[in-house]
Motif scaffolding. Structure first.
Motif, PDB file in Angstrom:
ATOM      1  N   MET A  49       0.858  -1.177   0.000  1.00 35.18           N
ATOM      2  CA  MET A  49       0.000   0.000   0.000  1.00 35.18           C
ATOM      3  C   MET A  49       0.905   1.242   0.000  1.00 35.18           C
ATOM      4  SD  MET A  49      -2.890   1.137   2.843  1.00 35.18           S
ATOM      5  CE  MET A  49      -3.866  -0.314   2.591  1.00 35.18           C
ATOM      6  N   SER A  50       0.610   2.169  -0.876  1.00 29.81           N
ATOM      7  CA  SER A  50       1.411   3.390  -0.973  1.00 29.81           C
ATOM      8  C   SER A  50       1.094   4.332   0.192  1.00 29.81           C
ATOM      9  CB  SER A  50       1.115   4.105  -2.293  1.00 29.81           C
ATOM     10  OG  SER A  50      -0.181   4.685  -2.258  1.00 29.81           O
ATOM     11  N   ALA A  51       1.970   5.303   0.402  1.00 28.90           N
ATOM     12  CA  ALA A  51       1.747   6.305   1.444  1.00 28.90           C
ATOM     13  C   ALA A  51       0.451   7.063   1.173  1.00 28.90           C
ATOM     14  CB  ALA A  51       2.931   7.258   1.519  1.00 28.90           C
ATOM     15  N   ARG A  52       0.179   7.347  -0.091  1.00 34.26           N
ATOM     16  CA  ARG A  52      -1.053   8.064  -0.447  1.00 34.26           C
ATOM     17  C   ARG A  52      -2.277   7.234  -0.062  1.00 34.26           C
ATOM     18  NH1 ARG A  52      -2.219  10.110  -6.491  1.00 34.26           N
ATOM     19  NH2 ARG A  52       0.017  10.189  -6.339  1.00 34.26           N
ATOM     20  N   GLU A  53      -2.239   5.942  -0.349  1.00 30.71           N
ATOM     21  CA  GLU A  53      -3.366   5.062  -0.009  1.00 30.71           C
ATOM     22  C   GLU A  53      -3.520   4.942   1.509  1.00 30.71           C
ATOM     23  OE1 GLU A  53      -3.411   1.970  -3.757  1.00 30.71           O
ATOM     24  OE2 GLU A  53      -1.841   1.773  -2.239  1.00 30.71           O
ATOM     25  N   ARG A  54      -2.400   4.832   2.228  1.00 31.80           N
ATOM     26  CA  ARG A  54      -2.459   4.766   3.697  1.00 31.80           C
ATOM     27  C   ARG A  54      -3.068   6.043   4.252  1.00 31.80           C
ATOM     28  NH1 ARG A  54       2.802   2.820   3.465  1.00 31.80           N
ATOM     29  NH2 ARG A  54       3.592   4.807   4.219  1.00 31.80           N
ATOM     30  N   PHE A  55      -2.597   7.189   3.755  1.00 32.97           N
ATOM     31  CA  PHE A  55      -3.126   8.468   4.237  1.00 32.97           C
ATOM     32  C   PHE A  55      -4.625   8.549   3.978  1.00 32.97           C
ATOM     33  CE2 PHE A  55      -4.202  12.924   4.128  1.00 32.97           C
ATOM     34  CZ  PHE A  55      -3.523  13.428   5.214  1.00 32.97           C
ATOM     35  N   ALA A  56      -5.048   8.175   2.783  1.00 29.39           N
ATOM     36  CA  ALA A  56      -6.461   8.241   2.411  1.00 29.39           C
ATOM     37  C   ALA A  56      -7.317   7.364   3.320  1.00 29.39           C
ATOM     38  CB  ALA A  56      -6.631   7.811   0.951  1.00 29.39           C
ATOM     39  N   LYS A  57      -6.866   6.136   3.527  1.00 33.91           N
ATOM     40  CA  LYS A  57      -7.630   5.194   4.356  1.00 33.91           C
ATOM     41  C   LYS A  57      -7.697   5.673   5.809  1.00 33.91           C
ATOM     42  CE  LYS A  57      -8.106   0.297   5.066  1.00 33.91           C
ATOM     43  NZ  LYS A  57      -7.985  -0.907   4.297  1.00 33.91           N
ATOM     44  N   ASN A  58      -6.568   6.128   6.334  1.00 25.78           N
ATOM     45  CA  ASN A  58      -6.529   6.602   7.721  1.00 25.78           C
ATOM     46  C   ASN A  58      -7.311   7.893   7.904  1.00 25.78           C
ATOM     47  OD1 ASN A  58      -4.955   4.435   8.540  1.00 25.78           O
ATOM     48  ND2 ASN A  58      -3.035   5.522   8.223  1.00 25.78           N
ATOM     49  N   LEU A  59      -7.260   8.765   6.902  1.00 25.59           N
ATOM     50  CA  LEU A  59      -8.025  10.013   6.978  1.00 25.59           C
ATOM     51  C   LEU A  59      -9.517   9.722   7.065  1.00 25.59           C
ATOM     52  CD1 LEU A  59      -8.100  13.133   6.842  1.00 25.59           C
ATOM     53  CD2 LEU A  59      -8.260  12.895   4.349  1.00 25.59           C
ATOM     54  N   ARG A  60     -10.004   8.869   6.195  1.00 28.06           N
ATOM     55  CA  ARG A  60     -11.432   8.528   6.209  1.00 28.06           C
ATOM     56  C   ARG A  60     -11.834   7.897   7.540  1.00 28.06           C
ATOM     57  NH1 ARG A  60     -13.880   5.988   1.081  1.00 28.06           N
ATOM     58  NH2 ARG A  60     -14.131   8.197   0.660  1.00 28.06           N
ATOM     59  N   ALA A  61     -11.010   6.958   8.032  1.00 25.86           N
ATOM     60  CA  ALA A  61     -11.323   6.297   9.303  1.00 25.86           C
ATOM     61  C   ALA A  61     -11.335   7.295  10.458  1.00 25.86           C
ATOM     62  CB  ALA A  61     -10.316   5.174   9.568  1.00 25.86           C
ATOM     63  N   ALA A  62     -10.361   8.193  10.498  1.00 21.86           N
ATOM     64  CA  ALA A  62     -10.289   9.189  11.574  1.00 21.86           C
ATOM     65  C   ALA A  62     -11.465  10.153  11.499  1.00 21.86           C
ATOM     66  CB  ALA A  62      -8.969   9.944  11.496  1.00 21.86           C
ATOM     67  N   ARG A  63     -11.823  10.556  10.294  1.00 22.02           N
ATOM     68  CA  ARG A  63     -12.962  11.473  10.126  1.00 22.02           C
ATOM     69  C   ARG A  63     -14.245  10.817  10.616  1.00 22.02           C
ATOM     70  NH1 ARG A  63     -16.834  11.529   6.606  1.00 22.02           N
ATOM     71  NH2 ARG A  63     -15.817  10.245   5.033  1.00 22.02           N
ATOM     72  N   LYS A  64     -14.446   9.566  10.208  1.00 20.81           N
ATOM     73  CA  LYS A  64     -15.668   8.860  10.624  1.00 20.81           C
ATOM     74  C   LYS A  64     -15.683   8.611  12.130  1.00 20.81           C
ATOM     75  CE  LYS A  64     -16.964   6.728   6.300  1.00 20.81           C
ATOM     76  NZ  LYS A  64     -17.355   5.473   5.631  1.00 20.81           N
ATOM     77  N   ALA A  65     -14.515   8.301  12.706  1.00 16.54           N
ATOM     78  CA  ALA A  65     -14.429   8.062  14.151  1.00 16.54           C
ATOM     79  C   ALA A  65     -14.803   9.312  14.940  1.00 16.54           C
ATOM     80  CB  ALA A  65     -13.023   7.597  14.531  1.00 16.54           C
ATOM     81  N   LYS A  66     -14.533  10.476  14.374  1.00 13.99           N
ATOM     82  CA  LYS A  66     -14.895  11.745  15.025  1.00 13.99           C
ATOM     83  C   LYS A  66     -16.329  12.157  14.700  1.00 13.99           C
ATOM     84  CE  LYS A  66     -10.730  13.259  16.524  1.00 13.99           C
ATOM     85  NZ  LYS A  66     -10.391  13.856  17.777  1.00 13.99           N
ATOM     86  N   GLY A  67     -16.997  11.380  13.847  1.00 19.18           N
ATOM     87  CA  GLY A  67     -18.378  11.690  13.495  1.00 19.18           C
ATOM     88  C   GLY A  67     -18.512  12.906  12.599  1.00 19.18           C
ATOM     89  N   LEU A  68     -17.488  13.173  11.792  1.00 20.51           N
ATOM     90  CA  LEU A  68     -17.505  14.346  10.918  1.00 20.51           C
ATOM     91  C   LEU A  68     -17.843  13.964   9.480  1.00 20.51           C
ATOM     92  CD1 LEU A  68     -14.189  16.045  12.106  1.00 20.51           C
ATOM     93  CD2 LEU A  68     -16.516  16.786  12.631  1.00 20.51           C
ATOM     94  N   SER A  69     -18.550  14.832   8.815  1.00 20.78           N
ATOM     95  CA  SER A  69     -18.764  14.688   7.376  1.00 20.78           C
ATOM     96  C   SER A  69     -17.543  15.265   6.661  1.00 20.78           C
ATOM     97  CB  SER A  69     -20.015  15.456   6.950  1.00 20.78           C
ATOM     98  OG  SER A  69     -19.811  16.845   7.148  1.00 20.78           O
ATOM     99  N   GLN A  70     -17.445  14.997   5.368  1.00 18.28           N
ATOM    100  CA  GLN A  70     -16.371  15.605   4.584  1.00 18.28           C
ATOM    101  C   GLN A  70     -16.517  17.124   4.587  1.00 18.28           C
ATOM    102  OE1 GLN A  70     -16.679  13.654   0.773  1.00 18.28           O
ATOM    103  NE2 GLN A  70     -15.403  11.936   1.429  1.00 18.28           N
ATOM    104  N   GLU A  71     -17.743  17.587   4.577  1.00 21.17           N
ATOM    105  CA  GLU A  71     -17.997  19.027   4.610  1.00 21.17           C
ATOM    106  C   GLU A  71     -17.486  19.642   5.906  1.00 21.17           C
ATOM    107  OE1 GLU A  71     -20.332  16.715   3.824  1.00 21.17           O
ATOM    108  OE2 GLU A  71     -20.516  17.131   1.678  1.00 21.17           O
ATOM    109  N   ALA A  72     -17.793  18.973   7.028  1.00 21.17           N
ATOM    110  CA  ALA A  72     -17.365  19.497   8.333  1.00 21.17           C
ATOM    111  C   ALA A  72     -15.847  19.477   8.458  1.00 21.17           C
ATOM    112  CB  ALA A  72     -17.996  18.686   9.457  1.00 21.17           C
ATOM    113  N   LEU A  73     -15.215  18.403   8.003  1.00 16.06           N
ATOM    114  CA  LEU A  73     -13.754  18.334   8.055  1.00 16.06           C
ATOM    115  C   LEU A  73     -13.138  19.412   7.166  1.00 16.06           C
ATOM    116  CD1 LEU A  73     -11.103  17.135   8.947  1.00 16.06           C
ATOM    117  CD2 LEU A  73     -11.368  15.374   7.176  1.00 16.06           C
ATOM    118  N   GLY A  74     -13.699  19.585   5.986  1.00 20.35           N
ATOM    119  CA  GLY A  74     -13.211  20.625   5.100  1.00 20.35           C
ATOM    120  C   GLY A  74     -13.285  21.995   5.730  1.00 20.35           C
TER     121      GLY A  74
END
Length: 70
Positions: free
Chosen positions: A1-26
């Protein structure tokens, strides 16, 4: 898995764990929600500055978003 893929996967998981939408995170990171979505899909070659903005918005260190997902 590339660094970009790791970052993407971890970002989504962290955002969801905080209960944030993409809009709210943005909003917290001062980035457009469409940009956040494309980063989460691994479509963007994201800058270190924007990685830091997203990590700070999630109250994480950027290193946490680059770790191998469990």
């Amino acid at each position: 898995m590339s660094a970009r893929e790791r970052f993407a996967k971890n970002l989504r998981a962290a955002r969801k764990a905080k209960g944030l939408s993409q809009e709210a995170l943005g909003e917290l990171a001062d980035l457009h929600p469409t940009y956040v979505g494309s980063v989460e899909r691994g479509e963007r070659n994201i800058s270190v500055d924007n990685m830091d903005r997203l990590a700070r918005a999630l109250e994480l260190d950027v290193v946490d978003l680059l770790r191998q997902p469990v």
